[in-house]
Design an enzyme around this catalytic site. Structure first.
Site, PDB file in Angstrom:
ATOM      1  CD1 TRP A   1     -11.547  -6.359  -0.052  1.00  0.00           C
ATOM      2  CD2 TRP A   1      -9.682  -5.959   1.093  1.00  0.00           C
ATOM      3  NE1 TRP A   1     -11.345  -5.003  -0.024  1.00  0.00           N
ATOM      4  CE2 TRP A   1     -10.205  -4.728   0.666  1.00  0.00           C
ATOM      5  CE3 TRP A   1      -8.498  -5.948   1.839  1.00  0.00           C
ATOM      6  CZ2 TRP A   1      -9.612  -3.489   0.940  1.00  0.00           C
ATOM      7  CZ3 TRP A   1      -7.902  -4.719   2.123  1.00  0.00           C
ATOM      8  CH2 TRP A   1      -8.452  -3.524   1.679  1.00  0.00           C
TER       9      TRP A   1
ATOM     10  CG  HIS B   1      -1.681   5.176  -0.731  1.00  0.00           C
ATOM     11  ND1 HIS B   1      -2.498   5.721   0.227  1.00  0.00           N
ATOM     12  CD2 HIS B   1      -2.430   4.226  -1.337  1.00  0.00           C
ATOM     13  CE1 HIS B   1      -3.681   5.111   0.210  1.00  0.00           C
ATOM     14  NE2 HIS B   1      -3.655   4.198  -0.729  1.00  0.00           N
TER      15      HIS B   1
ATOM     16  NE  ARG C   1      -3.783   2.090   2.468  1.00  0.00           N
ATOM     17  CZ  ARG C   1      -3.759   2.806   3.584  1.00  0.00           C
ATOM     18  NH1 ARG C   1      -3.049   2.409   4.624  1.00  0.00           N
ATOM     19  NH2 ARG C   1      -4.461   3.915   3.670  1.00  0.00           N
TER      20      ARG C   1
END
Ligand code: HEM
Length: 363
Positions: free
Chosen positions: A263, A124, A120
Site C-alpha cells: 500500500w 483474522h 493480519r
C-alpha cells in the site's frame, strides 16, 4: 522506532536482507525460563513434553489443568507445597520479548519482517466475532483447524502461525488465542506503532467452534459491505476507518488473495501513510489479468483494494480518512483503542480493563 522496523525498512528499500540486530534484552529472554518453570515445576513440564522422567520423585506430572482465563497450569507432581503456575505480567513480557527477538532476526521473509502477517493473523482470528450470538472472535484460536484455516480469507496465515510455533514451544503455558493476539500487539509496537495494551484470558476451543466462512471482509466490495461486516462486530464508522489503517503494513500476494503489491513505500513501518496516499494520490484501475485493484498514478508501484477506495468514496468514512491523513498522533491513539477492542471482543476476561499490561517495546 524499534530496530526491527528500522532494519526491515532498510531491507525493503534496498531489496537486500537486513542484518539482524542482536539485543542483550532479547538474548536473555531467549534463554529465560518463565517464573514457575524451575525446580520441580520444570520437571513437571519436561515430563509433559515427553522427556524421560528421572529421579526418585515418582510420577512428576499426574495432571495438568488449565485454570480459568489466565491459562494457569497446575503441576500436581507430588510436591503439595507447589501451587499452580499463574503467569505474571513479567512472564507475558518474556513472550513479547521472544516474539520481538524473532521479528528482529527472521528477516528473510517478504519485505524483511513477519510483523505485518502477524497483525493480519490477530485480526483474522478476532474479526470473526458476531456480537448477536457471541460466537467467533479471538477466544478460541479455531483457525488452527480446517475448515477455518482453509477459508479463502485466511490464505497465507500459516506463515504467521508457523512463525509463532517456536514461541508456543518455549512458553507452552500460553494459549494459542492469547499468543496470537499478543503477537499482533507486539508486531504493531515493534514496527513503530502505538503501544497496544493487552490482557490474557483467552482459552483455546476445539474444531466444533470454527466459524462459518464469510465472516471476514471481501476486498472486492464497497462501503455497504464494510459496514455490514464491521457492524456485526460492533464497530462504528470511525472505528472501521481506524482499523483499516493497518493497511499501512504489508502487502497483498497473488498466491493468497489474488491481489498484488504494497500500500506504500514502507510496508514494515506502522504509519498514517495509507490515509495520506488515499487523500493525496490519484488511483487508477490497474490493467492486468488479476482481480480489479488500483495503482498510484505517480509510480504505478503501489496498490489499493476496491474496499480501501470505498473509504474515500463514502462521506461518512472520508471525514475520518482526512483526519488521520492530517494527524498521525490522532490516528495512532484511535487505532490503539480500536485494535484493543478488536482483540478483546467476546472474551470473558477476569482481569479488569484498567489492569491491562503495557509491554516494553524493544530498544
Ligand atoms: C474492509 C476491510 C479489509 C479488507 C477487505 C482487507 C483485505 C485484505 C487483503 C485482500 C489483503 C492481502 C492478503 C494477501 O494477499 O496476503 C490484506 C492484507 C492485510 N491486512 Fe487487510 N483487509 C481489511 C481490513 C484489515 C484490518 C481491520 C486489519 C488490521 C487491523 C488488516 C490488516 C492487514 C495487514 C497487516 C495485511 C498485510 C498482510 C501481509 O503483508 O501479509 N486488514 N487485507
Amino acid at each position: 522506532m524499534a530496530s526491527a522496523a528500522r532494519s526491515a525498512t532498510r531491507a525493503f528499500l534496498r531489496s537486500t536482507p537486513a542484518t539482524s540486530s542482536f539485543r542483550p534484552a532479547a538474548r536473555s529472554a531467549r534463554f529465560a525460563l518463565p517464573q514457575g518453570f524451575r525446580g520441580s515445576a520444570r520437571r513437571g513440564y519436561a515430563s509433559e513434553a515427553g522427556e524421560k522422567k528421572g529421579g526418585s520423585g515418582g510420577i512428576f506430572a499426574l495432571a495438568i489443568a488449565v485454570a480459568g482465563g489466565a491459562g494457569a497450569y497446575f503441576y500436581l507432581n507430588g510436591e503439595s507445597t507447589k501451587g499452580p503456575f499463574v503467569p505474571t505480567k513479567e512472564d507475558y513480557q518474556k513472550v513479547y520479548d521472544e516474539i520481538a527477538y524473532r521479528l528482529a532476526n527472521e528477516t528473510d521473509y517478504d519485505d524483511g519482517s513477519y510483523g505485518p502477517v502477524l497483525v493480519r493473523l490477530a485480526w483474522h482470528a478476532s474479526g470473526t466475532y458476531d456480537k448477536e450470538t457471541g460466537t467467533g472472535g479471538s477466544n478460541g484460536a479455531t483457525m488452527r483447524f480446517a475448515p477455518e484455516s482453509d477459508h479463502g480469507a485466511n490464505a497465507g496465515l500459516k506463515h504467521a502461525r508457523d512463525f509463532l510455533e517456536p514461541v508456543k514451544a518455549k512458553f507452552p503455558w500460553i494459549t494459542y488465542s492469547d499468543l496470537w493476539t499478543l503477537a499482533g500487539s507486539a508486531a504493531i509496537q515493534e514496527l513503530g506503532g502505538p503501544v497496544i495494551p493487552w490482557r490474557p484470558g483467552r482459552e483455546d476451543k476445539d474444531v466444533a467452534a470454527c466459524t462459518p466462512d464469510g465472516r471476514l471482509p471481501d476486498a472486492s466490495k464497497d462501503q455497504r459491505h464494510i459496514r455490514d461486516i464491521f457492524g456485526r462486530m460492533g464497530f462504528d464508522d470511525r472505528e472501521m476507518v481506524a482499523l483499516i489503517g493497518a493497511h499501512a503494513l504489508g502487502r497483498a500476494h497473488t498466491d493468497r488473495s489474488g491481489y498484488e503489491g504494497p500500500w506504500n513505500f514502507s510496508p514494515t513501518v506502522f504509519s498514517n501513510e495509507f490515509f495520506r496516499l488515499l487523500v493525496d494520490e490519484k488511483w487508477n484501475q490497474r490493467k492486468w489479468n488479476g482481480p480489479a485493484q488500483f495503482t498510484d498514478k505517480t509510480t504505478s508501484t503501489l496498490m489499493m483494494l476496491p474496499a480501501d477506495l470505498a473509504l474515500v468514496k463514502d462521506k461518512g468514512f472520508k471525514k475520518h480518512v482526512e483526519r488521520y491523513a492530517k494527524d498521525s498522533d490522532v490516528f495512532f491513539k484511535e487505532f490503539a483503542e480500536v485494535y484493543v477492542k478488536l482483540l478483546e471482543n467476546g472474551v470473558p476476561f477476569t482481569i479488569k480493563p484498567e489492569d491491562r499490561f503495557v509491554f516494553k517495546t524493544s530498544e
